[in-house]
Motif scaffolding. Structure first.
Motif, PDB file in Angstrom:
ATOM      1  N   ALA A 366     -12.834  85.370  25.996  1.00 18.41           N
ATOM      2  CA  ALA A 366     -12.636  85.041  24.583  1.00 18.41           C
ATOM      3  C   ALA A 366     -13.357  83.747  24.220  1.00 18.41           C
ATOM      4  O   ALA A 366     -14.003  83.656  23.169  1.00 18.41           O
ATOM      5  N   VAL A 367     -13.256  82.744  25.062  1.00 18.44           N
ATOM      6  CA  VAL A 367     -13.935  81.473  24.773  1.00 18.44           C
ATOM      7  C   VAL A 367     -15.448  81.656  24.818  1.00 18.44           C
ATOM      8  O   VAL A 367     -16.178  81.161  23.943  1.00 18.44           O
ATOM      9  N   LEU A 368     -15.953  82.377  25.802  1.00 17.82           N
ATOM     10  CA  LEU A 368     -17.398  82.570  25.919  1.00 17.82           C
ATOM     11  C   LEU A 368     -17.969  83.353  24.755  1.00 17.82           C
ATOM     12  O   LEU A 368     -19.117  83.145  24.349  1.00 17.82           O
ATOM     13  N   ASP A 369     -17.182  84.280  24.193  1.00 17.22           N
ATOM     14  CA  ASP A 369     -17.676  85.151  23.133  1.00 17.22           C
ATOM     15  C   ASP A 369     -17.529  84.552  21.739  1.00 17.22           C
ATOM     16  O   ASP A 369     -17.890  85.198  20.751  1.00 17.22           O
ATOM     17  N   GLU A 370     -17.017  83.322  21.648  1.00 23.79           N
ATOM     18  CA  GLU A 370     -16.817  82.713  20.332  1.00 23.79           C
ATOM     19  C   GLU A 370     -18.133  82.478  19.600  1.00 23.79           C
ATOM     20  O   GLU A 370     -18.196  82.552  18.378  1.00 23.79           O
ATOM     21  N   GLU A 371     -19.205  82.178  20.333  1.00 25.60           N
ATOM     22  CA  GLU A 371     -20.501  81.900  19.718  1.00 25.60           C
ATOM     23  C   GLU A 371     -21.569  82.786  20.332  1.00 25.60           C
ATOM     24  O   GLU A 371     -21.523  83.111  21.510  1.00 25.60           O
ATOM     25  N   GLU A 372     -22.544  83.163  19.499  1.00 26.46           N
ATOM     26  CA  GLU A 372     -23.641  83.994  19.973  1.00 26.46           C
ATOM     27  C   GLU A 372     -24.744  83.174  20.626  1.00 26.46           C
ATOM     28  O   GLU A 372     -25.558  83.706  21.380  1.00 26.46           O
ATOM     29  N   ALA A 373     -24.788  81.878  20.341  1.00 25.32           N
ATOM     30  CA  ALA A 373     -25.774  81.043  21.013  1.00 25.32           C
ATOM     31  C   ALA A 373     -25.432  80.986  22.501  1.00 25.32           C
ATOM     32  O   ALA A 373     -24.271  80.831  22.880  1.00 25.32           O
ATOM     33  N   LEU A 374     -26.441  81.102  23.331  1.00 28.64           N
ATOM     34  CA  LEU A 374     -26.201  81.179  24.761  1.00 28.64           C
ATOM     35  C   LEU A 374     -25.811  79.811  25.328  1.00 28.64           C
ATOM     36  O   LEU A 374     -26.558  78.847  25.223  1.00 28.64           O
ATOM     37  N   SER A 375     -24.642  79.764  25.914  1.00 27.91           N
ATOM     38  CA  SER A 375     -24.229  78.603  26.693  1.00 27.91           C
ATOM     39  C   SER A 375     -24.553  78.870  28.156  1.00 27.91           C
ATOM     40  O   SER A 375     -24.850  80.006  28.549  1.00 27.91           O
ATOM     41  N   VAL A 479     -32.236  77.443  33.080  1.00 26.30           N
ATOM     42  CA  VAL A 479     -31.389  76.680  32.172  1.00 26.30           C
ATOM     43  C   VAL A 479     -31.972  75.273  32.076  1.00 26.30           C
ATOM     44  O   VAL A 479     -31.981  74.540  33.057  1.00 26.30           O
ATOM     45  N   ASN A 480     -32.472  74.911  30.906  1.00 29.73           N
ATOM     46  CA  ASN A 480     -33.082  73.593  30.722  1.00 29.73           C
ATOM     47  C   ASN A 480     -32.154  72.725  29.872  1.00 29.73           C
ATOM     48  O   ASN A 480     -32.105  72.846  28.658  1.00 29.73           O
ATOM     49  N   ASN A 481     -31.388  71.864  30.537  1.00 29.64           N
ATOM     50  CA  ASN A 481     -30.539  70.918  29.827  1.00 29.64           C
ATOM     51  C   ASN A 481     -31.062  69.494  29.974  1.00 29.64           C
ATOM     52  O   ASN A 481     -30.330  68.525  29.830  1.00 29.64           O
ATOM     53  N   ASP A 482     -32.354  69.409  30.287  1.00 28.94           N
ATOM     54  CA  ASP A 482     -33.068  68.136  30.347  1.00 28.94           C
ATOM     55  C   ASP A 482     -32.429  67.164  31.332  1.00 28.94           C
ATOM     56  O   ASP A 482     -32.165  66.014  31.005  1.00 28.94           O
ATOM     57  N   LEU A 519     -48.231  81.989  33.800  1.00 34.61           N
ATOM     58  CA  LEU A 519     -47.178  82.991  33.812  1.00 34.61           C
ATOM     59  C   LEU A 519     -46.728  83.322  32.393  1.00 34.61           C
ATOM     60  O   LEU A 519     -46.834  82.499  31.479  1.00 34.61           O
ATOM     61  N   SER A 520     -46.182  84.504  32.240  1.00 35.98           N
ATOM     62  CA  SER A 520     -45.563  84.893  30.975  1.00 35.98           C
ATOM     63  C   SER A 520     -44.331  84.031  30.723  1.00 35.98           C
ATOM     64  O   SER A 520     -43.594  83.684  31.651  1.00 35.98           O
ATOM     65  N   TYR A 521     -44.108  83.677  29.440  1.00 32.85           N
ATOM     66  CA  TYR A 521     -43.004  82.773  29.084  1.00 32.85           C
ATOM     67  C   TYR A 521     -42.251  83.328  27.882  1.00 32.85           C
ATOM     68  O   TYR A 521     -42.847  83.836  26.929  1.00 32.85           O
ATOM     69  N   THR A 522     -40.910  83.220  27.933  1.00 34.20           N
ATOM     70  CA  THR A 522     -40.043  83.603  26.813  1.00 34.20           C
ATOM     71  C   THR A 522     -38.989  82.525  26.639  1.00 34.20           C
ATOM     72  O   THR A 522     -38.404  82.054  27.625  1.00 34.20           O
ATOM     73  N   ARG A 523     -38.743  82.137  25.395  1.00 35.37           N
ATOM     74  CA  ARG A 523     -37.630  81.241  25.111  1.00 35.37           C
ATOM     75  C   ARG A 523     -36.492  82.067  24.520  1.00 35.37           C
ATOM     76  O   ARG A 523     -36.683  82.808  23.565  1.00 35.37           O
ATOM     77  N   LEU A 524     -35.322  81.925  25.101  1.00 35.92           N
ATOM     78  CA  LEU A 524     -34.168  82.742  24.741  1.00 35.92           C
ATOM     79  C   LEU A 524     -33.070  81.854  24.152  1.00 35.92           C
ATOM     80  O   LEU A 524     -32.735  80.818  24.733  1.00 35.92           O
ATOM     81  N   GLU A 525     -32.523  82.271  22.988  1.00 38.62           N
ATOM     82  CA  GLU A 525     -31.489  81.466  22.336  1.00 38.62           C
ATOM     83  C   GLU A 525     -30.183  82.224  22.146  1.00 38.62           C
ATOM     84  O   GLU A 525     -29.102  81.636  22.223  1.00 38.62           O
ATOM     85  N   TRP A 526     -30.248  83.537  21.894  1.00 36.78           N
ATOM     86  CA  TRP A 526     -29.053  84.272  21.485  1.00 36.78           C
ATOM     87  C   TRP A 526     -28.656  85.272  22.567  1.00 36.78           C
ATOM     88  O   TRP A 526     -29.502  85.906  23.207  1.00 36.78           O
ATOM     89  N   ALA A 527     -27.369  85.424  22.726  1.00 38.54           N
ATOM     90  CA  ALA A 527     -26.844  86.306  23.766  1.00 38.54           C
ATOM     91  C   ALA A 527     -27.288  87.749  23.563  1.00 38.54           C
ATOM     92  O   ALA A 527     -27.558  88.467  24.533  1.00 38.54           O
ATOM     93  N   THR A 546     -30.246  74.128  26.622  1.00 40.79           N
ATOM     94  CA  THR A 546     -28.858  73.765  26.334  1.00 40.79           C
ATOM     95  C   THR A 546     -28.731  72.248  26.353  1.00 40.79           C
ATOM     96  O   THR A 546     -29.677  71.529  26.686  1.00 40.79           O
ATOM     97  N   ARG A 547     -27.529  71.776  25.992  1.00 35.38           N
ATOM     98  CA  ARG A 547     -27.230  70.348  26.087  1.00 35.38           C
ATOM     99  C   ARG A 547     -26.148  70.149  27.137  1.00 35.38           C
ATOM    100  O   ARG A 547     -25.139  70.861  27.152  1.00 35.38           O
ATOM    101  N   ARG A 548     -26.361  69.159  27.992  1.00 31.61           N
ATOM    102  CA  ARG A 548     -25.415  68.935  29.074  1.00 31.61           C
ATOM    103  C   ARG A 548     -24.012  68.652  28.561  1.00 31.61           C
ATOM    104  O   ARG A 548     -23.026  69.126  29.110  1.00 31.61           O
TER     105      ARG A 548
END
Length: 570
Positions: A366-375, A479-482, A519-527, A546-548
């Motif tokens: 339930a918590v994971l599905d609250e937002e469509e942005a990928l955590s 996962v790039n959280n810098d 290499l081929s590259y894709t940026r993914l934002e939404w679940a 993502t943000r840490r």
């Protein structure tokens, strides 16, 4: 034939007779005889890498998934030292490697000769066997020595406790086969029929299983390791004991407690009755919660299975006990006497765990599905859920494996692997590529890797593959959280110097890394876009930014939701 070429060709031929099928070569001059002998052999698939560290971890990945020794070759000097991290990982995780380091002959050692270091016993106790092979000389008896040594090295790598073997080979000039120094004084041929010089013994006799006591509050813990989880799943079904399975145990299948990490951190469950018996297998060291749980057990039976012990000995010669709570160490277990397989047992203890699992599973999702942005946690859960049966998933050692542990549902059909022996950041890209190559050579399906940004930056060279080299079908999800996300949840996070010393922001997009390696590259934002992003062929990068701080807050919110749900049902 010159002596250096003779030694290299005989060694390679004998290793192939033992079962060698893959080799990784890092280029160099002193290792020329070995490199040319491997490339010339029709039964060896050779991989060439410009970086010795990348080469050794590529070999590690190939060996981990194929479950057979892989040779890795380098020249003398610091080249051999760059193999050391992979040798340490192979030692701790029980992966068979044949480390073949070329060296200068004795007359050049200790003289200041170029590219010369002390390579004798370079890896210390991390190898199952070390041999200074000696300089090749055209005298009778050399062929039997070299062929029997190859068989001994293979057997040591594949023994009761598989792991790395180190052969240090001193080559004198000439190093290339086109220089013939005269006939050899004996036949260079091996045994007739293509068999090895020394035949390996038959299968080990299965040990007598240890009969487990009949208790109600039993628990089965499956840690990291390459062993058959089926007996432990059966044990859980028969006894009703909850099964707590780390992802790389490959035991998190139907019936396993998928939310155990949260449940063991829940005050309500943690303050309940202690387990009377814990049966553990593999290396259960992924979380502080599981180690604390082991310390509460009244009795702890450690099963040394697969790579962790030698069944022929009856008593395992190595086992994992990170909490130092083992009361019994055995090679195999059998269920308590009198249980009827037609009627799996249900007790207050088993029902408590099952109710807690249902409540916690619903709370996590339930918590994971609250937002469509990928955590980060949702990416881990959804990735393992979306990949097809027959796939391979390699997990990075920092937050990726922990997020999988915390969020993935029970499922079968996917093989999860990772460098969990030492859990270092070294060589994760290269290991994932090696794992994918071995998986697909054996007829496996698609391969995926879930890695952090620092792990990818640490092993960018692993993405550099020559045009003539075998390439895997591998989607590397980054996962790039810098920076170093794992530290954000630890005690260091409150220190004023945290961001510089532990966070280590780098500001580098994975798109630039992909461009470096073409290499081929894709940026993914939404679940919802994850299934589409995973489509494709070849080696490719998929970046999720993502943000840490967001990830740390989300993980705490998940734990709070689980605590509340467990309080309600218990």
């Amino acid at each position: 034939m010159n002596p250096s070429t003779a030694l290299a060709r005989i060694l390679v031929d004998e290793l192939v007779r033992c079962g060698l099928a893959e080799a990784v070569v890092a280029p160099g001059s002193r290792s020329t005889p070995l490199a040319l002998a491997l490339v010339a052999h029709p039964d060896v698939r050779v991989h060439v890498r410009i970086d010795e560290r990348s080469a050794s971890f590529l070999a590690l990945g190939l060996a981990r998934v194929s479950r057979r020794p892989v040779a890795v070759v380098c020249t003398s000097g610091t080249a051999a030292a760059n193999f050391h991290p992979a040798v340490l990982e192979a030692d701790e995780s029980g992966v068979p490697l044949l480390v073949l380091t070329a060296d200068r002959p004795p007359e050049l050692r200790g003289t200041g000769a170029n590219q010369t270091v002390d390579q004798i016993g370079l890896y210390g106790g991390a190898v199952r066997m070390f041999t200074e092979v000696g300089t090749p000389d055209p005298v009778p008896g050399m062929v039997a020595y070299w062929r029997s040594l190859a068989c001994r090295a293979w057997a040591s790598a594949m023994g009761g406790r598989p792991g790395p073997v180190h052969l240090n080979l001193a080559f004198r000039d000439p190093l290339t086969p086109d220089v013939d120094t005269g006939p050899w004084p004996e036949s260079l041929e091996g045994r007739g029929g293509g068999g090895p010089w020394t035949a390996r013994p038959g299968p080990f006799t299965a040990p007598a299983p240890f009969s487990l006591p009949d208790v109600e509050r039993g628990v089965i813990v499956c840690g990291d390791g390459d062993y058959d989880p089926a007996p432990f799943l059966t044990l859980a079904e028969l006894t009703g004991w909850p099964l707590l399975a780390e992802p790389t145990s490959n035991a998190r299948r139907a019936g396993a407690i998928s939310t155990y990490r949260h449940l063991l951190a829940s005050p309500r469950l943690a303050s309940g009755p202690a387990p009377e018996l814990v049966v553990s297998v593999g290396r259960p060291n992924l979380s502080r919660q599981i180690l604390a749980f082991l310390r509460r057990a009244e009795r702890h039976v450690v099963v040394s299975a697969g790579a962790l012990g030698d069944p022929a000995a009856g008593v395992p010669n190595a086992f994992s006990d990170p909490a130092r709570t083992a009361t019994d160490v055995v090679a195999a277990v059998s269920p308590p006497a009198g249980l009827d397989s037609a009627f799996p047992r249900s007790t207050d203890w088993s029902r408590t765990w099952r109710r807690a699992e249902w409540a916690a599973r619903a709370a996590v999702d339930a918590v994971l599905d609250e937002e469509e942005a990928l955590s980060e946690p949702r990416l881990a859960r959804d990735l393992v859920a979306h990949v097809a049966a027959g796939s391979l998933l390699f997990a990075g050692s920092s937050m990726p494996i922990r997020d999988l542990d915390a969020t993935m549902h029970a499922r079968c059909g996917v093989r999860l692997v990772g460098n969990r022996g030492v859990s270092g950041i070294d060589g994760t890209v290269s290991t994932a590529i090696g794992a994918a190559l071995a998986h697909q050579r054996d007829g496996g399906g698609a391969a995926y890797a879930l890695l952090g940004d620092l792990a990818v930056l640490h092993d960018q060279n692993g993405l550099v593959i020559g045009a003539q080299e075998p390439r895997p079908d591998l989607a590397v999800v980054v996962v790039n959280n810098d920076g170093g996300g794992i530290f954000s949840g630890l005690e260091q996070a409150g220190h004023p110097a945290f961001e510089r010393v532990f966070g280590t922001p780098h500001g580098i997009s994975m798109e630039r890394v992909a461009a470096m390696a073409d290499l081929s590259y894709t940026r993914l934002e939404w679940a919802t876009d994850l299934p589409k992003a995973l489509l494709g062929e070849g080696l490719r990068l998929i970046e999720v930014c993502t943000r840490r701080s967001d990830g740390t807050a989300l993980r705490r919110r998940i734990q709070g939701a689980v605590d509340a749900a467990v309080d309600e049902v218990l």
